[in-house]
Design a protein around this motif. Sequence first.
Motif, PDB file in Angstrom:
ATOM      1  N   SER A 128      12.166   4.683  -7.680  1.00  0.00           N
ATOM      2  CA  SER A 128      12.528   6.255  -7.440  1.00  0.00           C
ATOM      3  C   SER A 128      12.636   6.327  -5.863  1.00  0.00           C
ATOM      4  O   SER A 128      12.273   5.208  -5.074  1.00  0.00           O
ATOM      5  CB  SER A 128      11.026   7.156  -7.711  1.00  0.00           C
ATOM      6  N   PRO A 129      13.385   7.234  -5.327  1.00  0.00           N
ATOM      7  CA  PRO A 129      13.654   7.281  -4.067  1.00  0.00           C
ATOM      8  C   PRO A 129      12.294   7.121  -2.986  1.00  0.00           C
ATOM      9  O   PRO A 129      12.352   6.451  -1.881  1.00  0.00           O
ATOM     10  CB  PRO A 129      14.232   8.377  -3.779  1.00  0.00           C
ATOM     11  N   GLU A 130      11.193   8.119  -3.654  1.00  0.00           N
ATOM     12  CA  GLU A 130       9.949   7.928  -2.798  1.00  0.00           C
ATOM     13  C   GLU A 130       9.584   6.355  -2.513  1.00  0.00           C
ATOM     14  O   GLU A 130       9.058   5.963  -1.463  1.00  0.00           O
ATOM     15  CB  GLU A 130       9.007   8.719  -3.430  1.00  0.00           C
ATOM     16  N   TYR A 131       9.879   5.640  -3.680  1.00  0.00           N
ATOM     17  CA  TYR A 131       9.219   4.197  -3.752  1.00  0.00           C
ATOM     18  C   TYR A 131      10.025   3.267  -2.894  1.00  0.00           C
ATOM     19  O   TYR A 131       9.466   2.509  -1.974  1.00  0.00           O
ATOM     20  CB  TYR A 131       9.035   3.726  -5.126  1.00  0.00           C
ATOM     21  N   GLN A 132      11.310   3.633  -2.964  1.00  0.00           N
ATOM     22  CA  GLN A 132      12.109   2.465  -2.073  1.00  0.00           C
ATOM     23  C   GLN A 132      12.097   3.064  -0.620  1.00  0.00           C
ATOM     24  O   GLN A 132      12.100   2.043   0.074  1.00  0.00           O
ATOM     25  CB  GLN A 132      13.544   2.606  -2.482  1.00  0.00           C
ATOM     26  N   VAL A 133      11.949   4.174  -0.202  1.00  0.00           N
ATOM     27  CA  VAL A 133      12.021   4.811   1.050  1.00  0.00           C
ATOM     28  C   VAL A 133      10.707   4.232   1.724  1.00  0.00           C
ATOM     29  O   VAL A 133      10.752   3.845   2.992  1.00  0.00           O
ATOM     30  CB  VAL A 133      12.268   6.193   1.161  1.00  0.00           C
ATOM     31  N   ALA A 134       9.510   4.313   1.035  1.00  0.00           N
ATOM     32  CA  ALA A 134       8.338   3.658   1.586  1.00  0.00           C
ATOM     33  C   ALA A 134       8.200   2.429   2.058  1.00  0.00           C
ATOM     34  O   ALA A 134       7.803   2.049   3.082  1.00  0.00           O
ATOM     35  CB  ALA A 134       7.191   3.988   0.690  1.00  0.00           C
ATOM     36  N   GLY A 135       8.728   1.427   1.175  1.00  0.00           N
ATOM     37  CA  GLY A 135       8.829   0.015   1.589  1.00  0.00           C
ATOM     38  C   GLY A 135       9.839  -0.274   2.689  1.00  0.00           C
ATOM     39  O   GLY A 135       9.646  -0.832   3.585  1.00  0.00           O
ATOM     40  N   VAL A 136      11.005   0.306   2.585  1.00  0.00           N
ATOM     41  CA  VAL A 136      12.170   0.239   3.609  1.00  0.00           C
ATOM     42  C   VAL A 136      11.694   0.622   4.886  1.00  0.00           C
ATOM     43  O   VAL A 136      11.982   0.084   5.883  1.00  0.00           O
ATOM     44  CB  VAL A 136      13.268   0.870   3.199  1.00  0.00           C
ATOM     45  N   THR A 137      10.999   1.763   4.957  1.00  0.00           N
ATOM     46  CA  THR A 137      10.505   2.231   6.258  1.00  0.00           C
ATOM     47  C   THR A 137       9.421   1.444   7.127  1.00  0.00           C
ATOM     48  O   THR A 137       9.664   1.148   8.261  1.00  0.00           O
ATOM     49  CB  THR A 137       9.669   3.558   6.007  1.00  0.00           C
ATOM     50  N   GLU A 138       8.551   0.715   6.022  1.00  0.00           N
ATOM     51  CA  GLU A 138       7.538  -0.336   6.922  1.00  0.00           C
ATOM     52  C   GLU A 138       8.407  -1.546   7.396  1.00  0.00           C
ATOM     53  O   GLU A 138       8.162  -2.222   8.184  1.00  0.00           O
ATOM     54  CB  GLU A 138       6.360  -0.596   5.779  1.00  0.00           C
ATOM     55  N   ARG A 139       9.649  -1.744   6.268  1.00  0.00           N
ATOM     56  CA  ARG A 139      10.355  -2.990   6.743  1.00  0.00           C
ATOM     57  C   ARG A 139      10.913  -2.882   7.995  1.00  0.00           C
ATOM     58  O   ARG A 139      11.204  -3.544   9.046  1.00  0.00           O
ATOM     59  CB  ARG A 139      11.204  -3.505   5.691  1.00  0.00           C
ATOM     60  N   ILE A 140      11.496  -1.483   8.188  1.00  0.00           N
ATOM     61  CA  ILE A 140      12.183  -1.213   9.389  1.00  0.00           C
ATOM     62  C   ILE A 140      11.354  -1.383  10.444  1.00  0.00           C
ATOM     63  O   ILE A 140      11.615  -1.712  11.725  1.00  0.00           O
ATOM     64  CB  ILE A 140      12.986   0.184   9.373  1.00  0.00           C
TER      65      ILE A 140
ATOM     66  N   ASP B  31       2.493   4.760 -12.532  1.00  0.00           N
ATOM     67  CA  ASP B  31       2.102   3.606 -12.368  1.00  0.00           C
ATOM     68  C   ASP B  31       3.162   2.498 -12.500  1.00  0.00           C
ATOM     69  O   ASP B  31       3.053   1.476 -11.915  1.00  0.00           O
ATOM     70  CB  ASP B  31       1.050   3.314 -13.452  1.00  0.00           C
ATOM     71  N   LYS B  32       4.204   2.794 -13.310  1.00  0.00           N
ATOM     72  CA  LYS B  32       5.359   1.717 -13.469  1.00  0.00           C
ATOM     73  C   LYS B  32       6.388   2.097 -12.758  1.00  0.00           C
ATOM     74  O   LYS B  32       7.635   1.700 -13.199  1.00  0.00           O
ATOM     75  CB  LYS B  32       5.509   1.713 -15.023  1.00  0.00           C
ATOM     76  N   ASP B  33       6.493   2.891 -11.707  1.00  0.00           N
ATOM     77  CA  ASP B  33       7.427   3.308 -10.853  1.00  0.00           C
ATOM     78  C   ASP B  33       8.058   2.181  -9.952  1.00  0.00           C
ATOM     79  O   ASP B  33       7.115   1.696  -9.021  1.00  0.00           O
ATOM     80  CB  ASP B  33       7.122   4.631 -10.193  1.00  0.00           C
ATOM     81  N   THR B  34       9.423   1.940 -10.033  1.00  0.00           N
ATOM     82  CA  THR B  34       9.677   0.788  -8.925  1.00  0.00           C
ATOM     83  C   THR B  34      11.044   1.007  -8.403  1.00  0.00           C
ATOM     84  O   THR B  34      11.697   0.310  -7.834  1.00  0.00           O
ATOM     85  CB  THR B  34       9.939  -0.668  -9.827  1.00  0.00           C
TER      86      THR B  34
ATOM     87  N   GLU C 259       0.669  -1.206  -0.002  1.00  0.00           N
ATOM     88  CA  GLU C 259      -0.030   0.080   0.054  1.00  0.00           C
ATOM     89  C   GLU C 259       0.682   1.228   0.127  1.00  0.00           C
ATOM     90  O   GLU C 259       0.432   1.985  -0.802  1.00  0.00           O
ATOM     91  CB  GLU C 259      -0.958   0.057   1.380  1.00  0.00           C
ATOM     92  N   LEU C 260       1.838   1.352   0.934  1.00  0.00           N
ATOM     93  CA  LEU C 260       2.712   2.347   0.760  1.00  0.00           C
ATOM     94  C   LEU C 260       3.594   2.477  -0.438  1.00  0.00           C
ATOM     95  O   LEU C 260       3.698   4.076  -1.041  1.00  0.00           O
ATOM     96  CB  LEU C 260       3.844   2.272   1.958  1.00  0.00           C
ATOM     97  N   ARG C 261       4.023   1.714  -1.063  1.00  0.00           N
ATOM     98  CA  ARG C 261       4.673   1.932  -2.583  1.00  0.00           C
ATOM     99  C   ARG C 261       3.503   2.344  -3.605  1.00  0.00           C
ATOM    100  O   ARG C 261       4.078   3.364  -4.382  1.00  0.00           O
ATOM    101  CB  ARG C 261       5.210   0.405  -2.897  1.00  0.00           C
ATOM    102  N   GLU C 262       2.257   1.814  -3.623  1.00  0.00           N
ATOM    103  CA  GLU C 262       1.528   2.339  -4.211  1.00  0.00           C
ATOM    104  C   GLU C 262       1.029   3.847  -4.083  1.00  0.00           C
ATOM    105  O   GLU C 262       0.549   4.668  -4.980  1.00  0.00           O
ATOM    106  CB  GLU C 262       0.167   1.559  -4.469  1.00  0.00           C
ATOM    107  N   GLN C 263       1.113   4.271  -2.960  1.00  0.00           N
ATOM    108  CA  GLN C 263       0.775   5.790  -2.523  1.00  0.00           C
ATOM    109  C   GLN C 263       2.105   6.703  -2.609  1.00  0.00           C
ATOM    110  O   GLN C 263       1.708   7.681  -3.203  1.00  0.00           O
ATOM    111  CB  GLN C 263       0.577   5.753  -0.812  1.00  0.00           C
ATOM    112  N   TYR C 264       3.282   6.009  -2.783  1.00  0.00           N
ATOM    113  CA  TYR C 264       4.388   7.070  -2.946  1.00  0.00           C
ATOM    114  C   TYR C 264       4.954   7.128  -4.253  1.00  0.00           C
ATOM    115  O   TYR C 264       6.181   7.635  -4.685  1.00  0.00           O
ATOM    116  CB  TYR C 264       5.325   6.922  -1.733  1.00  0.00           C
ATOM    117  N   ARG C 265       4.656   6.055  -5.219  1.00  0.00           N
ATOM    118  CA  ARG C 265       5.075   6.087  -6.318  1.00  0.00           C
ATOM    119  C   ARG C 265       4.775   7.262  -7.332  1.00  0.00           C
ATOM    120  O   ARG C 265       3.736   7.814  -7.068  1.00  0.00           O
ATOM    121  CB  ARG C 265       4.876   4.628  -7.080  1.00  0.00           C
ATOM    122  N   ARG C 266       5.702   7.649  -8.196  1.00  0.00           N
ATOM    123  CA  ARG C 266       5.491   8.840  -9.139  1.00  0.00           C
ATOM    124  C   ARG C 266       4.753   8.483 -10.203  1.00  0.00           C
ATOM    125  O   ARG C 266       4.156   9.377 -10.706  1.00  0.00           O
ATOM    126  CB  ARG C 266       6.909   9.339  -9.364  1.00  0.00           C
TER     127      ARG C 266
END
Length: 207
Positions: free
Chosen positions: A113-125, A108-111, A99-106
């Motif tokens: 970008s810094p926003e996409y990666q930081v959102a996923g890493v933050t929830e993992r942390i 539809d095909k963004d995989t 859900e966070l990756r879909e919210q912060y991606r720039r």
Amino acid sequence: MKLSQSTILLTAALLISGSEAFSPRPYPAAPVAQAQRFTPVRADAIDDGDDFPDIDSPPADDYIVNVGDLEGDEDEDAVGVEDDGQPPAWAVSQQRIKELREQYRRHDKDTGSPEYQVAGVTERIVYLTKHLQTHPKDYSTRRGLVALVNKRRRLLNYLFKEDVNRYKSLVSSLGVRHKAPGNVENRNEKYIRFPKQKAIKKHLVKK
């Protein structure tokens, strides 16, 4: 002196009887029991009663579990649910990351970008932090958590250099504590606050 033949025979008989008198008398041998022999039974003589149980069929108290007995095939929605009726923590975390990756991606095909990666890493942390609070001696997970924190810090540093506005909006929305990198000082700016060394004496200067 010559002995007669009868005297010799009598002497020999006395010697033989005397030797037998001092020799141990053998015990009588025990009778050997006749070994029982296997007598085959004809097939037509076997009765179908309870005297001969069926060895092909499993017993009544068989503990073999069939496929699907423990998963609950009748209720497919119950698969992957804990005893208290709630989904496991790792499943909730994976759904949250998606859900966070879909919210912060720039787009539809963004995989990447810094926003996409930081959102996923933050929830993992967040998930690994809760895991370590329950299992404080899981050192391999602690090592992975430190690596994720360092990766997120590098991504935020890159985003700060690229676009400050995007950096501020991402940090404020995710609630990440991050210190923005400052400008790197050159050699003169770094050592300008230190007093200069004394002048080198002329006789020490190499010619």
